[in-house]
Write an enzyme that holds these catalytic residues in place. Sequence first.
Site, PDB file in Angstrom:
ATOM      1  N   ARG A 114       7.597  36.310  -3.361  1.00  0.00           N
ATOM      2  CA  ARG A 114       8.057  35.099  -4.042  1.00  0.00           C
ATOM      3  C   ARG A 114       7.087  33.941  -3.803  1.00  0.00           C
ATOM      4  O   ARG A 114       6.674  33.253  -4.737  1.00  0.00           O
ATOM      5  CB  ARG A 114       9.444  34.692  -3.549  1.00  0.00           C
ATOM      6  N   GLN A 197      24.081  20.306  -5.267  1.00  0.00           N
ATOM      7  CA  GLN A 197      23.694  18.954  -5.658  1.00  0.00           C
ATOM      8  C   GLN A 197      23.272  18.131  -4.437  1.00  0.00           C
ATOM      9  O   GLN A 197      22.251  17.452  -4.454  1.00  0.00           O
ATOM     10  CB  GLN A 197      24.876  18.289  -6.365  1.00  0.00           C
ATOM     11  N   HIS A 201      19.259  17.008  -3.794  1.00  0.00           N
ATOM     12  CA  HIS A 201      18.937  15.602  -4.017  1.00  0.00           C
ATOM     13  C   HIS A 201      18.234  14.961  -2.835  1.00  0.00           C
ATOM     14  O   HIS A 201      17.959  13.766  -2.846  1.00  0.00           O
ATOM     15  CB  HIS A 201      20.181  14.814  -4.439  1.00  0.00           C
ATOM     16  N   LEU A 378      14.465  22.846 -13.716  1.00  0.00           N
ATOM     17  CA  LEU A 378      15.203  24.102 -13.595  1.00  0.00           C
ATOM     18  C   LEU A 378      16.559  23.932 -12.890  1.00  0.00           C
ATOM     19  O   LEU A 378      17.514  24.640 -13.184  1.00  0.00           O
ATOM     20  CB  LEU A 378      14.290  25.059 -12.832  1.00  0.00           C
ATOM     21  N   TYR A 379      16.603  22.969 -11.958  1.00  0.00           N
ATOM     22  CA  TYR A 379      17.799  22.809 -11.127  1.00  0.00           C
ATOM     23  C   TYR A 379      18.866  21.906 -11.761  1.00  0.00           C
ATOM     24  O   TYR A 379      19.813  21.512 -11.097  1.00  0.00           O
ATOM     25  CB  TYR A 379      17.422  22.260  -9.743  1.00  0.00           C
ATOM     26  N   HIS A 382      24.161  21.452 -14.362  1.00  0.00           N
ATOM     27  CA  HIS A 382      25.399  20.741 -14.700  1.00  0.00           C
ATOM     28  C   HIS A 382      26.516  21.607 -15.262  1.00  0.00           C
ATOM     29  O   HIS A 382      27.674  21.212 -15.195  1.00  0.00           O
ATOM     30  CB  HIS A 382      25.064  19.537 -15.575  1.00  0.00           C
ATOM     31  N   GLY A 520      13.128  30.353 -10.094  1.00  0.00           N
ATOM     32  CA  GLY A 520      13.759  29.495  -9.094  1.00  0.00           C
ATOM     33  C   GLY A 520      13.530  29.974  -7.671  1.00  0.00           C
ATOM     34  O   GLY A 520      13.249  29.178  -6.775  1.00  0.00           O
ATOM     35  N   SER A 524      12.221  27.912  -4.307  1.00  0.00           N
ATOM     36  CA  SER A 524      13.222  27.726  -3.279  1.00  0.00           C
ATOM     37  C   SER A 524      12.736  28.272  -1.929  1.00  0.00           C
ATOM     38  O   SER A 524      12.729  27.566  -0.924  1.00  0.00           O
ATOM     39  CB  SER A 524      14.504  28.417  -3.745  1.00  0.00           C
TER      40      SER A 524
END
Length: 596
Positions: A114, A197, A201, A378-379, A382, A520, A524
């Site tokens: 990855r 979230q 953030h 990508l993130y 919602h 993703g 990550s």
Amino acid sequence: MRRSFWALLLLLWEPACRGDEVASVSVNPCCYFPCQHRSVCVRYSEDKYECDCTRTGYYGENCTVPELWTRVREFIRPSPDATHYILTHFRLLWDIINHTFLRGFLMRLVLTVRSNLIPSPPTYNSKYSYISWESYYNLSYYTRILPPVPKDCPSPLGIKGKAGLPDPELLVERLLKRRKFRPDPQGSNLMFAFFAQHFTHQFFKTYNRMGLGYTKALAHGVDAGHIYGDSLERQLDLRLNKDGKLKYQLINGEIYPPSVFDAPVKMSYPPNVPPERQMAIGQEVFGLLPGLGMYATLWLREHNRVCDILKVEHPTWDDEQLFQTARLIIIGETIKIVIEEYVQHLSGYLLQLKFDPPLLFNTHFQYGNRISLEFSQLYHWHPLMPDSFLINGDELSYKQFLFNTSVLTHYGIEKLVDAFSRQPAGQIGGGHNINAVVTNVAVGAIKESRELRVQPFNEYRKRFNLKPYKSFREFNDNEEIATVLEELYGDIDALEFYPGLLLEKTREGAIFGESMVEMGAPFSLKGLMGNPICSPDYWKPSTFGGKIGFDIVNTATLKKLVCLNTRTCPYVAFRVPSMTHPQSGKNDDKAQTDEL
Ligand code: HEM
Ligand SMILES: *[C@@H]1O[C@H](CO)[C@@H](O)[C@H](O)[C@H]1NC(C)=O
Ligand SMILES: *[C@@H]1O[C@H](CO)[C@@H](O)[C@H](O)[C@H]1NC(C)=O
Ligand SMILES: *[C@@H]1O[C@H](CO)[C@@H](O)[C@H](O)[C@H]1NC(C)=O
Ligand SMILES: *[C@@H]1O[C@H](CO)[C@@H](O)[C@H](O)[C@H]1NC(C)=O
């Protein structure tokens, strides 16, 4: 999947790709995205370009001809879908592997395969589509995995597609807006959604006032800046200056973040909320949702709890050393929980993931990370958000929930954890699942991606070793989605990145499609393992205040984060209880009996 030995021989003898002459139109030839396999397009004269194939394993004008070893590697490499299938089936096999050295071996493989997809040090940004010192050095930009589409191309996405792109509002209205809530088939709950979230953030803090493509989170990774603030000044306002702790306030006898009155930091609340009612949190937007306030409270309690433990171990340490060490422990706990519970849940893998930094010590893994614009696009998950929030027998509308400062203290942490752990989150992929309250955010993401000239979805497919889709029907067998996209975009090669991720056919029983996972996961895992605490000179007990602190990191769980910081222990998990498989039931039991 297995082709014969003869097929291999044939492959080796297959003549080099035949090429037609470059069409001599006077457009920037890089608009055709001619350079394959991660090679670099460099423009020379008006219509002349070269692909730099160095270390791609391919050669030829467009780096399309594989070298011998590349051929062999391609031949034996299983497809992402095959790998995913194996990793999510054959439970019995994995039950055995989990208990052998193969677990570590496979985990190392997952991490290296990855991470190798992410350039480190980083390369481009939204201003520099070529390697430059400024792009390397100026941390105010998000990096870019693929450079922006050149400005002088015939169409917004190069040469393919219509001259104009579909109206973003129309696109969202027709394909992304929710009709009827569709729960995530993997059973994610709101505890998971708010964790996602809250966690992300700390490193997604788009700085629009400075301009598009900038970030306020200069640490570019898991720095717990959402707990401690993204500047030293903010951190100092949030600190108690005693025993390493953060300021707090007591409400109904429970610890909560302090009010802005007591910790004078800027928070984003509507103007009618007075300072006494605003909670001071590292991340300025976390007053938005009680779910974020809940996690902020839990981590604040955890920080201060860790400080108490460190203080007993090290009575000679001053406030500063206690604070700094506690912060590293908090970062370690975060990474542990994210890999072993959050990513584990999201992936659906039966391989038991392992947070074990030494796995990478003998590889070429580079410590360090830069957050990319593509990762932030990508993130935008919602669709996770439900239609209303069910807490302790009440049903709260968005109007009652958003920016409502009393929800957190009215119910208290235990009730919120319990409620969020029981309420299903929405499926992210598959379309038609964003609540109308947040569809605007998706519109914003699409507008941003256009202004920043993000390359087409299919170019990203190739960049992440996936086959580009040949038609909208191959992309999604849902007739409506395929037809509308065809009508709006005209050409599958003109489909945009974010709509592509959200509208691709989902994997069976999964929260989203192949691309979200394959793109993703590299971002990550690179971000998690690239953290300095995972590097050889940091990853040792002394960094974390000795064995006690190191143990806290190495045994951290979501359940402990909650239950060591509350009076009673509610139901806590990243998936709804009814979705608990017999297997993960075992896990829950294990967590239940963990000495807390
Ligand atoms: C009711 C819940 C939510 C609301 C009201 C909300 C609202 C917003 C808003 C207003 C923005 C800024 C958009 C802009 O500046 O154009 C945003 C950005 C974003 N949201 Fe949400 N959101 C919610 C839930 C979530 C969840 C569950 C996730 C899951 C990961 C998420 C991920 C993001 C990301 C990654 C960004 C971009 C942040 C940045 O680049 O600074 N949001 N959201
Ligand atoms: C290289 O790509 C260009 C642009 O897509 C194309 O016109 C040309 O035929 C390709 N050359 C070869 C050798 O495939
Ligand atoms: C980064 O780039 C922006 C825009 O060019 C500039 O305003 C800022 O000063 C730069 N930051 C640094 C540290 O050079
Ligand atoms: C192996 O790991 C998976 C994922 O955590 C888990 O579901 C399964 O129960 C584990 N098996 C054993 C025997 O530990
Ligand atoms: C805020 O939440 C409280 C507690 O759940 C509720 O009673 C109140 O009606 C909400 N306020 C608004 C303005 O919706």
